[in-house]
Design a protein around this motif. Structure first.
Motif, PDB file in Angstrom:
ATOM      1  N   GLY A  92      29.946  31.935  36.235  1.00 33.13           N
ATOM      2  CA  GLY A  92      29.671  33.052  35.336  1.00 33.13           C
ATOM      3  C   GLY A  92      29.445  34.383  36.028  1.00 33.13           C
ATOM      4  O   GLY A  92      29.056  35.357  35.377  1.00 33.13           O
ATOM      5  N   MET A  93      29.679  34.451  37.322  1.00 25.34           N
ATOM      6  CA  MET A  93      29.375  35.668  38.073  1.00 25.34           C
ATOM      7  C   MET A  93      30.106  36.892  37.512  1.00 25.34           C
ATOM      8  O   MET A  93      29.493  37.938  37.326  1.00 25.34           O
ATOM      9  CB  MET A  93      29.727  35.480  39.556  1.00 25.34           C
ATOM     10  N   ALA A  94      31.396  36.794  37.248  1.00 22.10           N
ATOM     11  CA  ALA A  94      32.152  37.953  36.755  1.00 22.10           C
ATOM     12  C   ALA A  94      31.761  38.288  35.315  1.00 22.10           C
ATOM     13  O   ALA A  94      31.472  39.444  34.995  1.00 22.10           O
ATOM     14  CB  ALA A  94      33.652  37.690  36.863  1.00 22.10           C
ATOM     15  N   LEU A  95      31.715  37.289  34.460  1.00 18.70           N
ATOM     16  CA  LEU A  95      31.418  37.525  33.048  1.00 18.70           C
ATOM     17  C   LEU A  95      30.009  38.068  32.856  1.00 18.70           C
ATOM     18  O   LEU A  95      29.755  38.883  31.964  1.00 18.70           O
ATOM     19  CB  LEU A  95      31.614  36.226  32.271  1.00 18.70           C
ATOM     20  N   ARG A 111      33.060  30.251  33.363  1.00 18.09           N
ATOM     21  CA  ARG A 111      34.458  30.219  33.795  1.00 18.09           C
ATOM     22  C   ARG A 111      35.135  31.494  33.305  1.00 18.09           C
ATOM     23  O   ARG A 111      34.697  32.110  32.346  1.00 18.09           O
ATOM     24  CB  ARG A 111      35.159  28.991  33.215  1.00 18.09           C
ATOM     25  N   HIS A 112      36.200  31.875  33.964  1.00 14.32           N
ATOM     26  CA  HIS A 112      37.005  32.999  33.485  1.00 14.32           C
ATOM     27  C   HIS A 112      38.476  32.614  33.583  1.00 14.32           C
ATOM     28  O   HIS A 112      38.835  31.709  34.340  1.00 14.32           O
ATOM     29  CB  HIS A 112      36.696  34.295  34.258  1.00 14.32           C
ATOM     30  N   PRO A 113      39.340  33.294  32.819  1.00 18.80           N
ATOM     31  CA  PRO A 113      40.765  32.942  32.844  1.00 18.80           C
ATOM     32  C   PRO A 113      41.351  33.018  34.258  1.00 18.80           C
ATOM     33  O   PRO A 113      41.030  33.910  35.038  1.00 18.80           O
ATOM     34  CB  PRO A 113      41.403  33.995  31.935  1.00 18.80           C
ATOM     35  N   SER A 122      41.500  43.385  34.099  1.00 14.99           N
ATOM     36  CA  SER A 122      41.007  44.541  34.856  1.00 14.99           C
ATOM     37  C   SER A 122      39.490  44.520  34.963  1.00 14.99           C
ATOM     38  O   SER A 122      38.920  44.757  36.030  1.00 14.99           O
ATOM     39  CB  SER A 122      41.450  45.848  34.193  1.00 14.99           C
ATOM     40  N   SER A 123      38.837  44.240  33.841  1.00 11.24           N
ATOM     41  CA  SER A 123      37.369  44.197  33.833  1.00 11.24           C
ATOM     42  C   SER A 123      36.851  43.107  34.752  1.00 11.24           C
ATOM     43  O   SER A 123      35.950  43.341  35.564  1.00 11.24           O
ATOM     44  CB  SER A 123      36.849  43.965  32.410  1.00 11.24           C
ATOM     45  N   LEU A 124      37.406  41.920  34.630  1.00  8.34           N
ATOM     46  CA  LEU A 124      36.925  40.807  35.443  1.00  8.34           C
ATOM     47  C   LEU A 124      37.208  41.027  36.926  1.00  8.34           C
ATOM     48  O   LEU A 124      36.379  40.728  37.774  1.00  8.34           O
ATOM     49  CB  LEU A 124      37.533  39.487  34.962  1.00  8.34           C
ATOM     50  N   ARG A 125      38.385  41.596  37.237  1.00  9.22           N
ATOM     51  CA  ARG A 125      38.702  41.902  38.640  1.00  9.22           C
ATOM     52  C   ARG A 125      37.693  42.895  39.206  1.00  9.22           C
ATOM     53  O   ARG A 125      37.266  42.772  40.348  1.00  9.22           O
ATOM     54  CB  ARG A 125      40.116  42.455  38.756  1.00  9.22           C
ATOM     55  N   SER A 126      37.302  43.876  38.398  1.00 11.35           N
ATOM     56  CA  SER A 126      36.330  44.878  38.863  1.00 11.35           C
ATOM     57  C   SER A 126      34.981  44.240  39.154  1.00 11.35           C
ATOM     58  O   SER A 126      34.183  44.795  39.911  1.00 11.35           O
ATOM     59  CB  SER A 126      36.175  46.007  37.832  1.00 11.35           C
ATOM     60  N   ALA A 127      34.728  43.071  38.554  1.00  8.12           N
ATOM     61  CA  ALA A 127      33.463  42.364  38.780  1.00  8.12           C
ATOM     62  C   ALA A 127      33.619  41.279  39.844  1.00  8.12           C
ATOM     63  O   ALA A 127      32.731  40.447  40.010  1.00  8.12           O
ATOM     64  CB  ALA A 127      32.977  41.748  37.465  1.00  8.12           C
ATOM     65  N   GLY A 128      34.753  41.272  40.522  1.00 10.55           N
ATOM     66  CA  GLY A 128      34.952  40.344  41.631  1.00 10.55           C
ATOM     67  C   GLY A 128      35.700  39.080  41.304  1.00 10.55           C
ATOM     68  O   GLY A 128      35.831  38.202  42.175  1.00 10.55           O
ATOM     69  N   ALA A 129      36.213  38.952  40.091  1.00 11.90           N
ATOM     70  CA  ALA A 129      36.956  37.751  39.734  1.00 11.90           C
ATOM     71  C   ALA A 129      38.268  37.694  40.515  1.00 11.90           C
ATOM     72  O   ALA A 129      38.915  38.715  40.757  1.00 11.90           O
ATOM     73  CB  ALA A 129      37.239  37.721  38.234  1.00 11.90           C
TER      74      ALA A 129
END
Length: 137
Positions: A92-95, A111-113, A122-129
């Motif tokens: 859940g780190m990115a979310l 989990r993330h996609p 874009s949002s999740l990548r910015s959070a390190g996903a």
């Protein structure tokens, strides 16, 4: 244990916006899983809102008659397996950068996609996903 109608009404009294049925929430979960498999292109707020359909099922399972649970569990398990295959576990780190995560038992929030596309990607990548960019795959 309660009938499907009773559970829908009880969960609505607990704050859900309507008295959903199991079929409606399973259908919503199936639609979300399919969208994730293709590459979910919506915004982060839409994605987190969509995840709540699985929360409803989790809450309902604790209240429903065994017969209803046995009837629907194979389909939900199959959708859960597809969701796990289409997502990455990051605890859940990115979310969590965008939405307060519910308790640890609600594993789908951790989990993330796998395919990171559109606004959500874009949002999740910015959070390190880390995931697959469909444009470069």
């Amino acid at each position: 244990m309660a009938t499907e109608i009773q559970v829908g009404e009880l969960l609505q009294q607990r704050g859900w916006r309507t008295a959903f049925t199991v079929a409606e929430r399973v259908s919503a979960w199936a639609a979300l899983v399919s969208a994730i498999e293709r590459g979910y292109g919506g915004e982060i707020s839409e994605y987190t809102n969509d995840l709540y359909c699985r929360n409803w099922l989790h809450e309902a399972w604790l209240l429903l008659d065994d017969h209803i649970v046995q009837l629907w569990t194979p389909q939900i398990k199959a959708l859960d397996d597809r969701y796990k295959a289409a997502t990455v576990n990051d605890d859940g780190m990115a979310l969590a950068q965008f939405h307060r995560l519910p308790g640890p038992g609600l594993w789908w929030w951790r989990r993330h996609p796998r395919i990171l596309t559109g606004d959500l990607g874009s949002s999740l990548r910015s959070a390190g996903a880390i995931g697959v960019d469909p444009d470069t795959a």
